[in-house]
Design a protein around this motif. Structure first.
Motif, PDB file in Angstrom:
ATOM      1  N   TYR A 348       1.963 -18.387   7.080  1.00  0.00           N
ATOM      2  CA  TYR A 348       1.002 -17.936   6.070  1.00  0.00           C
ATOM      3  C   TYR A 348       0.459 -16.549   6.432  1.00  0.00           C
ATOM      4  O   TYR A 348       0.388 -15.648   5.585  1.00  0.00           O
ATOM      5  CB  TYR A 348      -0.138 -18.945   5.969  1.00  0.00           C
ATOM      6  N   LEU A 349       0.096 -16.374   7.697  1.00  0.00           N
ATOM      7  CA  LEU A 349      -0.413 -15.082   8.138  1.00  0.00           C
ATOM      8  C   LEU A 349       0.638 -13.993   7.984  1.00  0.00           C
ATOM      9  O   LEU A 349       0.326 -12.852   7.642  1.00  0.00           O
ATOM     10  CB  LEU A 349      -0.865 -15.163   9.603  1.00  0.00           C
ATOM     11  N   GLY A 350       1.901 -14.361   8.260  1.00  0.00           N
ATOM     12  CA  GLY A 350       2.976 -13.395   8.098  1.00  0.00           C
ATOM     13  C   GLY A 350       3.099 -12.919   6.665  1.00  0.00           C
ATOM     14  O   GLY A 350       3.248 -11.720   6.403  1.00  0.00           O
ATOM     15  N   ARG A 351       3.027 -13.873   5.712  1.00  0.00           N
ATOM     16  CA  ARG A 351       3.112 -13.501   4.300  1.00  0.00           C
ATOM     17  C   ARG A 351       1.934 -12.628   3.894  1.00  0.00           C
ATOM     18  O   ARG A 351       2.104 -11.610   3.215  1.00  0.00           O
ATOM     19  CB  ARG A 351       3.143 -14.753   3.418  1.00  0.00           C
ATOM     20  N   LYS A 352       0.734 -13.043   4.307  1.00  0.00           N
ATOM     21  CA  LYS A 352      -0.457 -12.291   3.923  1.00  0.00           C
ATOM     22  C   LYS A 352      -0.463 -10.899   4.541  1.00  0.00           C
ATOM     23  O   LYS A 352      -0.883  -9.925   3.913  1.00  0.00           O
ATOM     24  CB  LYS A 352      -1.714 -13.064   4.331  1.00  0.00           C
ATOM     25  N   THR A 353       0.003 -10.812   5.789  1.00  0.00           N
ATOM     26  CA  THR A 353       0.055  -9.506   6.446  1.00  0.00           C
ATOM     27  C   THR A 353       1.018  -8.582   5.713  1.00  0.00           C
ATOM     28  O   THR A 353       0.732  -7.398   5.500  1.00  0.00           O
ATOM     29  CB  THR A 353       0.488  -9.666   7.911  1.00  0.00           C
ATOM     30  N   GLN A 354       2.182  -9.127   5.295  1.00  0.00           N
ATOM     31  CA  GLN A 354       3.151  -8.317   4.571  1.00  0.00           C
ATOM     32  C   GLN A 354       2.603  -7.884   3.221  1.00  0.00           C
ATOM     33  O   GLN A 354       2.759  -6.716   2.812  1.00  0.00           O
ATOM     34  CB  GLN A 354       4.450  -9.105   4.384  1.00  0.00           C
ATOM     35  N   GLU A 355       1.963  -8.807   2.498  1.00  0.00           N
ATOM     36  CA  GLU A 355       1.362  -8.453   1.218  1.00  0.00           C
ATOM     37  C   GLU A 355       0.294  -7.376   1.389  1.00  0.00           C
ATOM     38  O   GLU A 355       0.193  -6.441   0.591  1.00  0.00           O
ATOM     39  CB  GLU A 355       0.741  -9.700   0.573  1.00  0.00           C
ATOM     40  N   GLN A 356      -0.501  -7.533   2.454  1.00  0.00           N
ATOM     41  CA  GLN A 356      -1.553  -6.557   2.724  1.00  0.00           C
ATOM     42  C   GLN A 356      -0.959  -5.180   2.968  1.00  0.00           C
ATOM     43  O   GLN A 356      -1.445  -4.165   2.453  1.00  0.00           O
ATOM     44  CB  GLN A 356      -2.352  -7.017   3.955  1.00  0.00           C
ATOM     45  N   LYS A 357       0.133  -5.147   3.735  1.00  0.00           N
ATOM     46  CA  LYS A 357       0.763  -3.864   4.048  1.00  0.00           C
ATOM     47  C   LYS A 357       1.330  -3.205   2.792  1.00  0.00           C
ATOM     48  O   LYS A 357       1.225  -1.991   2.623  1.00  0.00           O
ATOM     49  CB  LYS A 357       1.864  -4.061   5.081  1.00  0.00           C
ATOM     50  N   GLU A 358       1.936  -4.018   1.918  1.00  0.00           N
ATOM     51  CA  GLU A 358       2.505  -3.459   0.693  1.00  0.00           C
ATOM     52  C   GLU A 358       1.423  -2.847  -0.187  1.00  0.00           C
ATOM     53  O   GLU A 358       1.597  -1.761  -0.750  1.00  0.00           O
ATOM     54  CB  GLU A 358       3.256  -4.562  -0.064  1.00  0.00           C
ATOM     55  N   THR A 359       0.297  -3.562  -0.311  1.00  0.00           N
ATOM     56  CA  THR A 359      -0.807  -3.030  -1.106  1.00  0.00           C
ATOM     57  C   THR A 359      -1.396  -1.786  -0.456  1.00  0.00           C
ATOM     58  O   THR A 359      -1.691  -0.791  -1.134  1.00  0.00           O
ATOM     59  CB  THR A 359      -1.901  -4.096  -1.273  1.00  0.00           C
ATOM     60  N   GLU A 360      -1.548  -1.842   0.875  1.00  0.00           N
ATOM     61  CA  GLU A 360      -2.103  -0.689   1.580  1.00  0.00           C
ATOM     62  C   GLU A 360      -1.199   0.536   1.444  1.00  0.00           C
ATOM     63  O   GLU A 360      -1.676   1.666   1.318  1.00  0.00           O
ATOM     64  CB  GLU A 360      -2.321  -1.041   3.051  1.00  0.00           C
ATOM     65  N   ARG A 361       0.141   0.318   1.456  1.00  0.00           N
ATOM     66  CA  ARG A 361       1.058   1.449   1.289  1.00  0.00           C
ATOM     67  C   ARG A 361       0.916   2.061  -0.093  1.00  0.00           C
ATOM     68  O   ARG A 361       0.936   3.295  -0.256  1.00  0.00           O
ATOM     69  CB  ARG A 361       2.508   0.988   1.511  1.00  0.00           C
ATOM     70  N   MET A 362       0.751   1.189  -1.094  1.00  0.00           N
ATOM     71  CA  MET A 362       0.567   1.708  -2.440  1.00  0.00           C
ATOM     72  C   MET A 362      -0.741   2.493  -2.546  1.00  0.00           C
ATOM     73  O   MET A 362      -0.785   3.583  -3.120  1.00  0.00           O
ATOM     74  CB  MET A 362       0.554   0.552  -3.445  1.00  0.00           C
ATOM     75  N   LEU A 363      -1.796   1.931  -1.959  1.00  0.00           N
ATOM     76  CA  LEU A 363      -3.095   2.602  -2.033  1.00  0.00           C
ATOM     77  C   LEU A 363      -3.110   3.880  -1.209  1.00  0.00           C
ATOM     78  O   LEU A 363      -3.726   4.882  -1.584  1.00  0.00           O
ATOM     79  CB  LEU A 363      -4.193   1.653  -1.548  1.00  0.00           C
ATOM     80  N   ALA A 364      -2.412   3.848  -0.070  1.00  0.00           N
ATOM     81  CA  ALA A 364      -2.400   5.026   0.813  1.00  0.00           C
ATOM     82  C   ALA A 364      -1.592   6.172   0.237  1.00  0.00           C
ATOM     83  O   ALA A 364      -1.700   7.309   0.701  1.00  0.00           O
ATOM     84  CB  ALA A 364      -1.843   4.634   2.180  1.00  0.00           C
ATOM     85  N   ALA A 365      -0.764   5.895  -0.779  1.00  0.00           N
ATOM     86  CA  ALA A 365       0.062   6.956  -1.357  1.00  0.00           C
ATOM     87  C   ALA A 365      -0.789   8.002  -2.051  1.00  0.00           C
ATOM     88  O   ALA A 365      -0.344   9.125  -2.281  1.00  0.00           O
ATOM     89  CB  ALA A 365       1.061   6.352  -2.341  1.00  0.00           C
ATOM     90  N   SER A 366      -2.004   7.641  -2.385  1.00  0.00           N
ATOM     91  CA  SER A 366      -2.897   8.575  -3.070  1.00  0.00           C
ATOM     92  C   SER A 366      -4.037   8.975  -2.145  1.00  0.00           C
ATOM     93  O   SER A 366      -4.831   8.123  -1.750  1.00  0.00           O
ATOM     94  CB  SER A 366      -3.469   7.934  -4.329  1.00  0.00           C
ATOM     95  N   PRO A 367      -4.140  10.272  -1.807  1.00  0.00           N
ATOM     96  CA  PRO A 367      -5.271  10.705  -0.966  1.00  0.00           C
ATOM     97  C   PRO A 367      -6.616  10.356  -1.584  1.00  0.00           C
ATOM     98  O   PRO A 367      -7.575  10.073  -0.883  1.00  0.00           O
ATOM     99  CB  PRO A 367      -5.062  12.220  -0.880  1.00  0.00           C
ATOM    100  N   ALA A 368      -6.674  10.353  -2.908  1.00  0.00           N
ATOM    101  CA  ALA A 368      -7.950  10.086  -3.579  1.00  0.00           C
ATOM    102  C   ALA A 368      -8.387   8.627  -3.405  1.00  0.00           C
ATOM    103  O   ALA A 368      -9.576   8.324  -3.458  1.00  0.00           O
ATOM    104  CB  ALA A 368      -7.832  10.409  -5.067  1.00  0.00           C
ATOM    105  N   LEU A 369      -7.413   7.725  -3.208  1.00  0.00           N
ATOM    106  CA  LEU A 369      -7.739   6.304  -3.103  1.00  0.00           C
ATOM    107  C   LEU A 369      -7.691   5.776  -1.679  1.00  0.00           C
ATOM    108  O   LEU A 369      -8.025   4.626  -1.433  1.00  0.00           O
ATOM    109  CB  LEU A 369      -6.764   5.481  -3.966  1.00  0.00           C
ATOM    110  N   ARG A 370      -7.241   6.619  -0.758  1.00  0.00           N
ATOM    111  CA  ARG A 370      -6.946   6.150   0.599  1.00  0.00           C
ATOM    112  C   ARG A 370      -8.138   5.450   1.243  1.00  0.00           C
ATOM    113  O   ARG A 370      -7.989   4.454   1.949  1.00  0.00           O
ATOM    114  CB  ARG A 370      -6.491   7.327   1.456  1.00  0.00           C
TER     115      ARG A 370
END
Length: 447
Positions: A348-370
């Protein structure tokens, strides 16, 4: 359910053997036939070693196990002690649980979680509340029950009330993990678990007043266990509490994990209540594990594992009753269950960690939202991306992350102002919904 065949009487087997045959039979003994702690009901279908009958083979196993056995201060209906052994499979399981369940909650990479672990605990408490109740007949879906607990909605029917009570009981036990267990604590726990779920409301938090309570296999209504006389229950509960509160100086030494499992076992065996015994037993297991420092168990759900094979759960009890009160069968079943629950947590933690990383990568793509979102908002957005149309309330978000109401409200209002959540009023409260095109909105903001 077909009841296990009781083990042959060792004395009768030995009486049939002459001295020369005894010498031959007992040249090689092992407590683990075929490498496992098998009950007679399993061994009788297997081929014995060359030159031995099945009865003789069982005699060698029983003799070798006798040297490992220790009597417990817990008694059966006839006043005879329950026993336990610690063969190598038990020791191996305890080693893994000691290593994996007494430290920090960690990700699959082995690093301690940096996010607030309260949201993982919330998910675990919900899972245990639902599946523990489903084991005893609750019939609502996980999604509906989880939404009820997260939003604080009142239970709508008997099944939801069972789950709601189970959740409250698990929260209540967290406040008792530093206290010694008393019969009054067990009665209060049962009252919380069964409020508004029993035919006679007066039975909530009260020991059963008769002997017409039996353990029945729900699949065929066969009686599989007759508990002790109800008049013995106060004394048996006192004895059980003394056992639960013992420490490493008590003899025999019982490993804390085994002690927690045996506490679970005895509530099931004694069946001190008209209903809710299984939920009470599993809840007290969690109390005992927490009291002994196995903090990771707060984040697991043993009922989730037990629900996959309830007949094996019942058979572990029956193997003990049909082989001289040997609780090792139940201990091994529960040790395996605990280890599987820990594995499920890490998955479960593995899935959540991966989901978190995917969302963080999307959010980090924008300096304004980082730096726009905190970890609670990231968690909500991650969940919303996988659950389109899901509703989020301030009080549910507050409970999930263990923050004050104002902080939770600010989290949701900020996401609403950014166009990432939509708002609608339901009753006296606002509910925030993830729009169907949430991913596109995030992607547009990230440009």
């Amino acid at each position: 359910m077909r009841l296990p065949e009781p083990a042959p009487d060792l004395r009768q087997i030995l009486e049939r053997l002459d001295p020369e045959r005894i010498q031959v039979v007992f040249q090689n003994t092992t407590p683990l036939p075929k490498g496992r702690y098998l009950h007679w009901d399993e061994m009788r279908y297997r081929d014995p070693p060359p030159g031995l009958s099945r009865d003789e083979w069982w005699a060698t196993v029983t003799i070798s196990r006798a040297a490992l056995m220790q009597n417990l201060p817990l008694l059966d209906k006839q006043g005879l002690p329950f026993r336990f052994a610690t063969p190598s499979p038990v020791l191996i399981d305890l080693h893994h649980i000691d290593r994996d369940a007494a430290g920090q909650i960690r990700s699959t990479a082995g690093e301690p979680l940096r996010e607030d672990p309260n949201r993982y605990l919330m998910s675990s408490l919900i899972e245990e509340a639902i599946t523990s109740s489903q084991l005893e007949g609750a019939s609502t879906t996980r999604q509906i029950a989880a939404a009820m607990l997260r939003t604080g909605r009142k239970p709508a029917d008997h099944s939801e009330r069972m789950i709601f009570n189970n959740y409250r009981a698990m929260e209540h036990l967290r406040t008792l993990k530093h206290e010694a267990l008393t019969p009054e604590h067990i009665l209060e726990l049962h009252r919380i678990l069964t409020t508004d779920t029993l035919e006679n409301p007066e039975e909530a938090g009260r020991l059963r007043q008769s002997d017409d309570v039996h353990v029945v296999d729900q699949r065929d209504d066969a009686i599989v266990h007759v508990p002790p006389d109800h008049q013995e229950l106060p004394e048996r509960l006192e004895r059980l509490c003394a056992f639960a509160n013992a420490d490493e100086t008590s003899l025999p030494f019982v490993h804390p994990v085994l002690r927690a499992i045996l506490l679970h076992f005895m509530i099931g065996y004694d069946h001190p209540f008209v209903d809710g015994n299984g939920r009470t037993a599993r809840a007290l297991f969690y109390w005992s594990m927490a009291r002994s420092g196995y903090w990771l168990m707060e984040y697991t759900s043993i009922s989730h594992i037990l629900r996959r094979a309830p007949s094996r759960y019942m058979r572990a009890y029956l193997h003990t009753e049909t082989d001289g009160n040997d609780t090792t069968y139940f201990l091994l079943h529960q040790l395996t269950t605990i280890r599987r629950a820990i594995v499920a947590l890490h998955e479960y933690l593995g899935r959540k960690t991966q989901e978190q990383k995917e969302t963080e990568r999307m959010l980090a793509a924008s300096p304004a939202l980082r730096t726009r979102f905190n970890h609670r908002q990231v968690a909500l957005l991650t969940h919303a991306l996988r659950n389109t149309g899901e509703g989020y309330r301030v009080d549910a978000h507050q409970r999930s992350h263990n923050v004050v109401y104002q902080t939770a409200r600010s989290d949701l209002l900020t996401l609403h102002e950014l166009g990432l959540l939509e708002k609608a009023k339901q009753g006296n409260a606002y509910v925030f919904f993830a729009p169907p095109d949430l991913k596109d909105r995030l992607a547009a903001m990230a440009k």
